[in-house]
Design a protein around this motif. Structure first.
Motif, PDB file in Angstrom:
ATOM      1  N   LEU A 123      12.266  23.102  -8.401  1.00  0.00           N
ATOM      2  CA  LEU A 123      11.802  23.212  -7.022  1.00  0.00           C
ATOM      3  C   LEU A 123      11.721  24.662  -6.547  1.00  0.00           C
ATOM      4  CD1 LEU A 123      13.772  20.227  -5.453  1.00  0.00           C
ATOM      5  CD2 LEU A 123      11.321  20.316  -6.006  1.00  0.00           C
ATOM      6  N   LYS A 124      12.744  25.425  -6.843  1.00  0.00           N
ATOM      7  CA  LYS A 124      12.801  26.818  -6.377  1.00  0.00           C
ATOM      8  C   LYS A 124      11.722  27.685  -7.034  1.00  0.00           C
ATOM      9  CE  LYS A 124      14.869  30.212  -4.131  1.00  0.00           C
ATOM     10  NZ  LYS A 124      14.840  30.305  -2.696  1.00  0.00           N
ATOM     11  N   SER A 125      11.503  27.504  -8.324  1.00  0.00           N
ATOM     12  CA  SER A 125      10.551  28.357  -9.019  1.00  0.00           C
ATOM     13  C   SER A 125       9.093  28.010  -8.689  1.00  0.00           C
ATOM     14  CB  SER A 125      10.767  28.265 -10.539  1.00  0.00           C
ATOM     15  OG  SER A 125      10.407  26.999 -11.036  1.00  0.00           O
ATOM     16  N   THR A 126       8.893  26.907  -7.981  1.00  0.00           N
ATOM     17  CA  THR A 126       7.530  26.501  -7.604  1.00  0.00           C
ATOM     18  C   THR A 126       7.339  26.512  -6.081  1.00  0.00           C
ATOM     19  OG1 THR A 126       8.188  24.179  -7.723  1.00  0.00           O
ATOM     20  CG2 THR A 126       7.135  25.126  -9.686  1.00  0.00           C
ATOM     21  N   ASP A 127       8.192  27.254  -5.402  1.00  0.00           N
ATOM     22  CA  ASP A 127       8.088  27.449  -3.950  1.00  0.00           C
ATOM     23  C   ASP A 127       8.252  26.167  -3.132  1.00  0.00           C
ATOM     24  OD1 ASP A 127       7.832  30.216  -3.987  1.00  0.00           O
ATOM     25  OD2 ASP A 127       5.658  30.112  -4.293  1.00  0.00           O
ATOM     26  N   ASN A 128       9.053  25.241  -3.628  1.00  0.00           N
ATOM     27  CA  ASN A 128       9.367  24.039  -2.849  1.00  0.00           C
ATOM     28  C   ASN A 128      10.608  24.219  -2.005  1.00  0.00           C
ATOM     29  OD1 ASN A 128       7.478  21.731  -3.384  1.00  0.00           O
ATOM     30  ND2 ASN A 128       7.873  22.411  -5.464  1.00  0.00           N
ATOM     31  N   LEU A 129      11.357  25.280  -2.234  1.00  0.00           N
ATOM     32  CA  LEU A 129      12.582  25.561  -1.447  1.00  0.00           C
ATOM     33  C   LEU A 129      12.484  26.939  -0.846  1.00  0.00           C
ATOM     34  CD1 LEU A 129      15.331  24.228  -3.884  1.00  0.00           C
ATOM     35  CD2 LEU A 129      14.421  23.110  -1.874  1.00  0.00           C
TER      36      LEU A 129
END
Length: 129
Positions: A123-129
């Motif tokens: 999630l973090k590495s794909t800009d979801n967080l």
């Protein structure tokens, strides 16, 4: 290094790791991955390992190759996949199945805490967080 570059490196590393894991599902580690398939899964264990290996190669490739427009979607799918396979890790622990050097209850238990890290990473590495 700026945050954008760090996320890109993290996304590509995660994707590459998934590709490697998927290939290992389909080839040299197939038997060990069968130890993680819960007994309640209605498919033969080998089929489950093959299908999850194909899914990992596809997800990993998508993480590596996706354009900016689709990154969030791919990240959510990867996070959902990591969540969906978590029962396999629980099954390995509960049923005391040795695989991948996880040959004690302690090692299998500690492994359980890494799955949320993978969800967060996707999630973090794909800009979801």
């Amino acid at each position: 290094m700026n945050e954008k570059t760090a996320k890109k490196i993290a996304r590509i590393f995660l994707g590459s790791s998934l590709i490697y894991a998927g290939i290992s599902h389909l080839t040299f580690a197939r038997k060990e991955f069968q130890a993680q398939v819960p007994d309640w899964v209605p498919l033969p264990k080998d089929d489950t390992v093959v299908y999850s290996g194909i899914a990992e190669v596809a997800l990993g490739s998508s993480l590596v190759l996706t354009d900016r427009e689709h990154q969030q979607t791919v990240g959510k799918i990867a996070a959902a996949f990591f969540t969906a396979v978590f029962p396999g890790n629980v099954s390995q622990y509960v049923n005391k199945r040795d695989a991948f050097g996880l040959d004690t209850d302690r090692k299998r238990f500690i492994r359980l805490f890494f799955q949320p890290v993978l969800v967060y990473w996707a999630l973090k590495s794909t800009d979801n967080l």
